[in-house]
Design a protein around this motif. Structure first.
Motif: not given
Ligand SMILES: [Zn+2]
Length: 216
Positions: A146-148, A150-152, A158-160, A212-214
């Motif tokens: 889900a994190h990635e 969001y970026h795609v 950006a991060h929260a 972009t990495e989580s």
């Protein structure tokens, strides 16, 4: 802003979801308990964003298959807690998952280091029944993917400061009962899903970070 967010959420819940095909490329089929937990977590996290995901096994794709919007999801090594230990991927900066990029563009190609996800969960999963362990890794996969996504889907690196879009996810984040996007990410995703259905122009990108990495 709040009224706009409510409107976007209402439209998303009114059957106007933007379809996205998730093309899953895995070394072997996910166990049913992992796959079920994985999909439920993605559905839960994106339920207010206006996106609807269809899961496609890459091994079963046909040449004539086509999708209006798709994201390739490559699972590295076995995404199951009962698999034998596997070496961690050496090339990335200890990321659980990452989206490929070309320059400033985030590509619809996500990779997940399942060996690293399993390694991260090993202490918390120790002593749990097998079914609970599979549910645990499925939920964790849902969150890192889900994190990635969001970026795609937003094109934003950006991060929260909290929630799924924060830069680093801990073992506790991966297994906690709930972990969600903040209203800012949900609003941005909702705008992009509506734009994908030609209902409104895409919002300008307000990205202010480059990673972009989580799960570093
Ligand atoms: Zn990230």
């Amino acid at each position: 802003m709040w009224i706009k967010f409510v409107l976007l959420s209402a439209l998303a819940g009114a059957g106007l979801a933007a379809p996205v095909a998730l093309i899953v490329d895995a070394p072997s089929p996910l166990p049913p308990g992992v796959a079920s937990s994985f999909r439920q977590e993605i559905d839960q996290v994106f339920r207010e964003t206006g996106y609807h995901f269809t899961w496609i096994d890459r091994a079963r794709m046909r040449p004539e298959d086509s999708f209006p919007d798709l994201v390739v999801l490559r699972l590295q090594s076995e995404c199951r807690m009962d698999a034998p230990p596997a070496p961690l991927l050496p090339s990335r900066v200890r990321a659980l998952a990452w989206a490929h990029r070309t320059g400033d563009e985030v590509l619809p190609f996500i990779e997940v280091d399942c060996a690293r996800v399993r390694h991260m969960l090993r202490v918390l999963a120790h002593g749990e029944p097998a079914a609970a362990q599979q549910e645990m890794i499925g939920r964790a996969l849902g969150r890192v993917v889900a994190h990635e996504l969001y970026h795609v889907l937003t094109g934003s690196p950006a991060h929260a400061s909290v929630g799924i879009a924060q830069a680093s996810l801990s073992p506790t984040h991966l297994v906690s009962p709930t972990l969600a996007f903040t209203p800012r990410e949900i609003n941005l995703l909702s705008q992009r899903s509506l734009a994908a259905r030609s209902l409104t122009p895409a919002a300008p990108d307000t990205a202010d970070e480059a990673a972009t990495e989580s799960g570093r």
